[in-house]
Scaffold this motif. Structure first.
Motif, PDB file in Angstrom:
ATOM      1  N   GLU A 183       1.034  -1.174   0.061  1.00 56.16           N
ATOM      2  CA  GLU A 183      -0.078   0.204   0.048  1.00 56.16           C
ATOM      3  C   GLU A 183       0.860   1.246   0.087  1.00 56.16           C
ATOM      4  O   GLU A 183       0.473   2.013  -0.820  1.00 56.16           O
ATOM      5  N   HIS A 223      -5.808  -0.653  -9.053  1.00 59.21           N
ATOM      6  CA  HIS A 223      -6.785  -0.071  -9.371  1.00 59.21           C
ATOM      7  C   HIS A 223      -7.288   1.284  -8.692  1.00 59.21           C
ATOM      8  O   HIS A 223      -7.410   1.265  -7.392  1.00 59.21           O
ATOM      9  N   ARG A 224      -7.453   2.448  -9.519  1.00 55.41           N
ATOM     10  CA  ARG A 224      -7.811   3.669  -8.755  1.00 55.41           C
ATOM     11  C   ARG A 224      -9.250   3.737  -8.884  1.00 55.41           C
ATOM     12  O   ARG A 224     -10.037   3.646  -9.822  1.00 55.41           O
ATOM     13  N   THR A 225      -9.655   3.734  -7.561  1.00 53.26           N
ATOM     14  CA  THR A 225     -11.089   4.118  -7.170  1.00 53.26           C
ATOM     15  C   THR A 225     -11.617   5.580  -7.709  1.00 53.26           C
ATOM     16  O   THR A 225     -10.741   6.455  -7.819  1.00 53.26           O
ATOM     17  N   CYS A 226     -13.045   5.640  -7.610  1.00 58.82           N
ATOM     18  CA  CYS A 226     -13.472   6.848  -7.871  1.00 58.82           C
ATOM     19  C   CYS A 226     -13.091   8.051  -6.780  1.00 58.82           C
ATOM     20  O   CYS A 226     -13.055   9.238  -6.991  1.00 58.82           O
ATOM     21  N   ALA A 227     -12.780   7.521  -5.561  1.00 53.25           N
ATOM     22  CA  ALA A 227     -12.365   8.326  -4.733  1.00 53.25           C
ATOM     23  C   ALA A 227     -10.641   8.935  -4.761  1.00 53.25           C
ATOM     24  O   ALA A 227     -10.421   9.444  -3.792  1.00 53.25           O
ATOM     25  N   ARG A 229      -8.413   6.484  -4.409  1.00 56.60           N
ATOM     26  CA  ARG A 229      -7.581   5.665  -3.637  1.00 56.60           C
ATOM     27  C   ARG A 229      -7.310   4.477  -4.527  1.00 56.60           C
ATOM     28  O   ARG A 229      -7.872   4.082  -5.667  1.00 56.60           O
ATOM     29  N   LEU A 230      -5.928   3.716  -4.092  1.00 52.81           N
ATOM     30  CA  LEU A 230      -5.501   2.568  -4.836  1.00 52.81           C
ATOM     31  C   LEU A 230      -5.904   1.351  -4.336  1.00 52.81           C
ATOM     32  O   LEU A 230      -5.823   1.122  -3.078  1.00 52.81           O
ATOM     33  N   ARG A 231      -6.265   0.601  -5.300  1.00 51.32           N
ATOM     34  CA  ARG A 231      -6.643  -0.995  -4.714  1.00 51.32           C
ATOM     35  C   ARG A 231      -5.677  -1.862  -5.362  1.00 51.32           C
ATOM     36  O   ARG A 231      -5.611  -1.698  -6.681  1.00 51.32           O
ATOM     37  N   TYR A 232      -5.015  -2.697  -4.437  1.00 55.45           N
ATOM     38  CA  TYR A 232      -4.083  -3.625  -4.939  1.00 55.45           C
ATOM     39  C   TYR A 232      -4.964  -4.486  -5.673  1.00 55.45           C
ATOM     40  O   TYR A 232      -5.820  -5.423  -5.118  1.00 55.45           O
ATOM     41  N   LYS A 233      -4.545  -5.065  -6.935  1.00 52.81           N
ATOM     42  CA  LYS A 233      -5.546  -6.126  -7.861  1.00 52.81           C
ATOM     43  C   LYS A 233      -5.374  -7.408  -7.323  1.00 52.81           C
ATOM     44  O   LYS A 233      -3.879  -7.778  -6.818  1.00 52.81           O
ATOM     45  N   GLU A 237      -7.259 -10.731 -11.392  1.00 57.47           N
ATOM     46  CA  GLU A 237      -7.546  -9.316 -12.323  1.00 57.47           C
ATOM     47  C   GLU A 237      -6.105  -8.957 -13.043  1.00 57.47           C
ATOM     48  O   GLU A 237      -6.233  -7.855 -13.763  1.00 57.47           O
TER      49      GLU A 237
END
Length: 254
Positions: A183, A223-227, A229-233, A237
Protein backbone atom coordinates in the motif's frame (compact mmCIF):
# COMPACT_ATOMS: atom_id res chain seq x y z
CA UNK A 1 39.80 -16.12 -31.09
CA UNK A 2 41.01 -12.58 -30.30
CA UNK A 3 44.24 -10.65 -30.57
CA UNK A 4 45.36 -7.44 -28.93
CA UNK A 5 45.20 -5.72 -32.32
CA UNK A 6 41.41 -6.22 -32.29
CA UNK A 7 41.21 -3.71 -29.44
CA UNK A 8 43.25 -0.96 -31.08
CA UNK A 9 41.76 -0.73 -34.58
CA UNK A 10 38.46 -0.31 -36.36
CA UNK A 11 35.50 0.25 -34.04
CA UNK A 12 37.75 -0.37 -31.05
CA UNK A 13 40.20 2.38 -31.93
CA UNK A 14 40.46 4.70 -28.95
CA UNK A 15 39.68 2.00 -26.41
CA UNK A 16 43.30 2.17 -25.30
CA UNK A 17 45.69 5.10 -25.41
CA UNK A 18 48.88 4.75 -27.41
CA UNK A 19 50.71 6.74 -24.72
CA UNK A 20 51.93 5.66 -21.33
CA UNK A 21 53.05 2.34 -19.92
CA UNK A 22 51.62 -0.74 -21.70
CA UNK A 23 48.78 -2.40 -19.79
CA UNK A 24 47.65 -5.99 -19.58
CA UNK A 25 46.68 -7.73 -22.79
CA UNK A 26 43.01 -6.93 -23.54
CA UNK A 27 42.58 -10.31 -25.27
CA UNK A 28 43.84 -11.95 -22.10
CA UNK A 29 41.49 -9.89 -19.91
CA UNK A 30 38.54 -10.79 -22.14
CA UNK A 31 39.11 -14.52 -21.67
CA UNK A 32 39.50 -13.99 -17.92
CA UNK A 33 36.20 -12.06 -17.93
CA UNK A 34 34.44 -14.94 -19.73
CA UNK A 35 35.83 -17.48 -17.24
CA UNK A 36 34.85 -15.17 -14.38
CA UNK A 37 31.26 -15.04 -15.60
CA UNK A 38 31.16 -18.79 -16.19
CA UNK A 39 32.25 -19.50 -12.60
CA UNK A 40 30.28 -16.58 -11.06
CA UNK A 41 33.30 -15.02 -9.34
CA UNK A 42 33.99 -11.54 -8.01
CA UNK A 43 36.92 -9.60 -9.51
CA UNK A 44 39.23 -10.41 -6.62
CA UNK A 45 38.31 -14.11 -6.77
CA UNK A 46 38.85 -14.23 -10.54
CA UNK A 47 42.30 -12.65 -10.26
CA UNK A 48 43.15 -15.16 -7.55
CA UNK A 49 41.92 -18.03 -9.74
CA UNK A 50 44.31 -16.94 -12.51
CA UNK A 51 47.16 -17.12 -10.00
CA UNK A 52 46.12 -20.39 -8.34
CA UNK A 53 44.17 -22.65 -10.71
CA UNK A 54 46.13 -24.79 -13.12
CA UNK A 55 43.07 -25.24 -15.37
CA UNK A 56 42.78 -21.45 -15.79
CA UNK A 57 46.48 -21.13 -16.57
CA UNK A 58 46.14 -23.84 -19.19
CA UNK A 59 43.15 -22.08 -20.79
CA UNK A 60 45.05 -18.79 -20.78
CA UNK A 61 48.34 -20.29 -22.04
CA UNK A 62 50.18 -19.17 -18.91
CA UNK A 63 53.18 -20.68 -17.22
CA UNK A 64 52.70 -22.39 -13.87
CA UNK A 65 54.80 -19.70 -12.21
CA UNK A 66 52.49 -16.83 -13.32
CA UNK A 67 51.74 -14.80 -10.18
CA UNK A 68 48.56 -13.05 -11.35
CA UNK A 69 47.56 -9.39 -11.62
CA UNK A 70 45.71 -6.74 -9.66
CA UNK A 71 41.96 -7.46 -9.66
CA UNK A 72 41.06 -3.80 -10.39
CA UNK A 73 42.19 -4.34 -14.00
CA UNK A 74 39.00 -6.36 -14.63
CA UNK A 75 36.59 -3.56 -13.73
CA UNK A 76 38.66 -1.08 -15.76
CA UNK A 77 38.54 -3.42 -18.75
CA UNK A 78 34.76 -3.85 -18.46
CA UNK A 79 34.30 -0.08 -18.25
CA UNK A 80 36.12 0.35 -21.55
CA UNK A 81 34.24 -2.53 -23.13
CA UNK A 82 30.83 -1.15 -22.05
CA UNK A 83 31.26 2.07 -24.02
CA UNK A 84 29.91 2.74 -27.53
CA UNK A 85 28.52 -0.76 -28.11
CA UNK A 86 31.94 -2.39 -28.08
CA UNK A 87 30.69 -5.55 -26.35
CA UNK A 88 28.15 -6.19 -29.13
CA UNK A 89 30.76 -5.57 -31.79
CA UNK A 90 33.10 -7.99 -30.02
CA UNK A 91 30.42 -10.67 -30.14
CA UNK A 92 29.92 -10.01 -33.87
CA UNK A 93 33.66 -10.33 -34.42
CA UNK A 94 33.69 -13.64 -32.59
CA UNK A 95 30.79 -14.98 -34.68
CA UNK A 96 32.53 -13.92 -37.89
CA UNK A 97 35.63 -15.89 -36.95
CA UNK A 98 33.63 -18.92 -35.88
CA UNK A 99 31.87 -18.88 -39.26
CA UNK A 100 35.20 -18.62 -41.09
CA UNK A 101 36.45 -21.63 -39.12
CA UNK A 102 33.31 -23.61 -40.02
CA UNK A 103 32.25 -23.93 -36.38
CA UNK A 104 29.00 -21.98 -36.78
CA UNK A 105 26.65 -22.67 -39.68
CA UNK A 106 23.45 -21.07 -40.88
CA UNK A 107 20.49 -21.91 -38.67
CA UNK A 108 18.22 -24.73 -39.77
CA UNK A 109 14.71 -25.64 -38.71
CA UNK A 110 14.10 -25.52 -34.98
CA UNK A 111 11.27 -27.21 -33.13
CA UNK A 112 9.40 -24.52 -31.22
CA UNK A 113 8.57 -26.98 -28.44
CA UNK A 114 12.11 -28.26 -28.02
CA UNK A 115 13.10 -26.01 -25.16
CA UNK A 116 12.05 -23.18 -22.90
CA UNK A 117 13.33 -19.67 -23.55
CA UNK A 118 13.31 -17.70 -20.33
CA UNK A 119 14.40 -14.21 -19.40
CA UNK A 120 17.79 -14.04 -17.72
CA UNK A 121 16.62 -11.79 -14.90
CA UNK A 122 16.26 -12.43 -11.20
CA UNK A 123 12.73 -13.56 -10.35
CA UNK A 124 11.01 -10.86 -8.28
CA UNK A 125 7.79 -11.19 -6.33
CA UNK A 126 5.04 -8.66 -7.05
CA UNK A 127 6.02 -6.31 -4.23
CA UNK A 128 9.68 -6.27 -5.26
CA UNK A 129 8.69 -5.61 -8.88
CA UNK A 130 6.70 -2.56 -7.75
CA UNK A 131 9.49 -1.30 -5.49
CA UNK A 132 12.20 -1.78 -8.10
CA UNK A 133 10.02 -0.14 -10.75
CA UNK A 134 9.61 2.95 -8.59
CA UNK A 135 13.29 2.98 -7.59
CA UNK A 136 14.39 2.75 -11.24
CA UNK A 137 12.13 5.68 -12.18
CA UNK A 138 13.41 7.80 -9.29
CA UNK A 139 17.02 7.12 -10.23
CA UNK A 140 16.42 7.94 -13.89
CA UNK A 141 14.73 11.24 -13.01
CA UNK A 142 17.48 12.04 -10.51
CA UNK A 143 20.11 11.57 -13.21
CA UNK A 144 18.36 13.91 -15.65
CA UNK A 145 16.59 16.42 -13.38
CA UNK A 146 17.68 16.13 -9.74
CA UNK A 147 15.98 19.41 -8.87
CA UNK A 148 12.58 17.89 -9.59
CA UNK A 149 13.09 14.91 -7.28
CA UNK A 150 14.36 16.71 -4.18
CA UNK A 151 11.05 18.42 -3.21
CA UNK A 152 9.19 15.13 -3.65
CA UNK A 153 11.33 13.04 -1.33
CA UNK A 154 9.40 12.03 1.75
CA UNK A 155 10.38 10.36 5.04
CA UNK A 156 11.01 6.67 4.49
CA UNK A 157 11.77 6.89 0.77
CA UNK A 158 15.50 6.56 1.34
CA UNK A 159 14.98 3.42 3.41
CA UNK A 160 12.63 1.84 0.88
CA UNK A 161 14.20 2.94 -2.42
CA UNK A 162 17.75 4.00 -1.51
CA UNK A 163 19.00 0.54 -2.47
CA UNK A 164 17.68 -2.66 -4.01
CA UNK A 165 14.12 -3.35 -2.87
CA UNK A 166 13.91 -6.71 -1.08
CA UNK A 167 10.94 -7.83 0.96
CA UNK A 168 13.25 -9.83 3.23
CA UNK A 169 14.79 -6.51 4.35
CA UNK A 170 11.71 -4.29 4.44
CA UNK A 171 9.48 -6.79 6.24
CA UNK A 172 11.95 -7.22 9.10
CA UNK A 173 10.92 -3.86 10.53
CA UNK A 174 8.72 -3.68 13.59
CA UNK A 175 4.97 -3.89 12.80
CA UNK A 176 5.78 -4.42 9.12
CA UNK A 177 3.33 -6.35 6.96
CA UNK A 178 3.18 -7.15 3.26
CA UNK A 179 -0.21 -5.44 2.91
CA UNK A 180 1.04 -2.20 4.48
CA UNK A 181 4.24 -2.29 2.43
CA UNK A 182 2.52 -2.71 -0.94
CA UNK A 183 0.00 0.00 0.00
CA UNK A 184 2.83 2.40 0.87
CA UNK A 185 4.74 1.65 -2.34
CA UNK A 186 1.54 2.18 -4.33
CA UNK A 187 0.93 5.58 -2.70
CA UNK A 188 4.56 6.61 -3.26
CA UNK A 189 4.44 5.70 -6.93
CA UNK A 190 1.12 7.45 -7.45
CA UNK A 191 2.39 10.64 -5.79
CA UNK A 192 5.35 10.69 -8.18
CA UNK A 193 3.17 10.17 -11.26
CA UNK A 194 0.64 12.77 -10.08
CA UNK A 195 3.45 15.28 -9.51
CA UNK A 196 4.66 14.77 -13.08
CA UNK A 197 1.11 15.18 -14.44
CA UNK A 198 0.53 18.33 -12.38
CA UNK A 199 3.61 20.15 -13.65
CA UNK A 200 3.52 21.10 -17.36
CA UNK A 201 7.27 21.65 -17.27
CA UNK A 202 7.75 18.02 -16.25
CA UNK A 203 5.73 16.50 -19.11
CA UNK A 204 8.93 15.49 -20.88
CA UNK A 205 9.60 12.98 -18.08
CA UNK A 206 6.84 10.77 -19.47
CA UNK A 207 9.21 10.02 -22.35
CA UNK A 208 11.78 8.50 -19.98
CA UNK A 209 11.71 4.69 -20.36
CA UNK A 210 11.58 3.99 -16.62
CA UNK A 211 8.78 6.49 -16.02
CA UNK A 212 6.76 4.96 -18.87
CA UNK A 213 7.43 1.53 -17.35
CA UNK A 214 6.28 2.76 -13.93
CA UNK A 215 3.02 4.15 -15.32
CA UNK A 216 2.19 0.89 -17.12
CA UNK A 217 3.19 -1.17 -14.09
CA UNK A 218 0.87 0.82 -11.81
CA UNK A 219 -1.98 0.41 -14.31
CA UNK A 220 -1.43 -3.34 -14.31
CA UNK A 221 -1.07 -3.83 -10.56
CA UNK A 222 -3.44 -1.23 -9.07
CA UNK A 223 -6.99 -0.01 -9.60
CA UNK A 224 -7.73 3.63 -8.82
CA UNK A 225 -11.15 4.06 -7.26
CA UNK A 226 -13.53 6.95 -7.85
CA UNK A 227 -12.34 8.40 -4.54
CA UNK A 228 -8.76 8.44 -5.81
CA UNK A 229 -7.56 5.60 -3.59
CA UNK A 230 -5.47 2.71 -4.86
CA UNK A 231 -6.60 -0.88 -4.61
CA UNK A 232 -4.03 -3.66 -5.07
CA UNK A 233 -5.42 -6.02 -7.70
CA UNK A 234 -6.04 -9.69 -7.05
CA UNK A 235 -3.98 -12.14 -9.08
CA UNK A 236 -7.00 -13.05 -11.21
CA UNK A 237 -7.33 -9.37 -12.25
CA UNK A 238 -3.79 -9.11 -13.60
CA UNK A 239 -3.06 -9.03 -17.35
CA UNK A 240 -2.05 -12.29 -19.07
CA UNK A 241 1.52 -13.42 -18.41
CA UNK A 242 2.49 -12.50 -21.97
CA UNK A 243 1.63 -8.85 -21.27
CA UNK A 244 2.61 -8.51 -17.61
CA UNK A 245 5.72 -6.50 -16.70
CA UNK A 246 8.21 -8.21 -14.42
CA UNK A 247 11.44 -6.21 -14.39
CA UNK A 248 12.20 -2.51 -15.00
CA UNK A 249 15.66 -3.53 -16.21
CA UNK A 250 14.31 -5.83 -18.93
CA UNK A 251 10.79 -4.67 -19.91
CA UNK A 252 10.51 -7.48 -22.48
CA UNK A 253 11.07 -10.21 -19.89
CA UNK A 254 8.10 -12.54 -19.49
Amino acid sequence: MFTDEDFTSGEFEGMYSSLGQPGLSPAFLLVVTILQFRHNLADREAAQAVADRISWKYALSLGLDYAGFDFSALSEFRSRLAQEGRADRLLSLMLERLKEAGLVKAGGRQRTDSTHVIACVRRLNRIETLGEGLRAALEEIARTSPGFIVPLLQPGWDERYGRKVETSRLLRRKNASADKLVEQIGVDGLSLLDAIDADPAAAWMNQLPQVAFLRTLWDQQFHRTCAGRLRYKDVKELPPASERLHSPYDPDAR
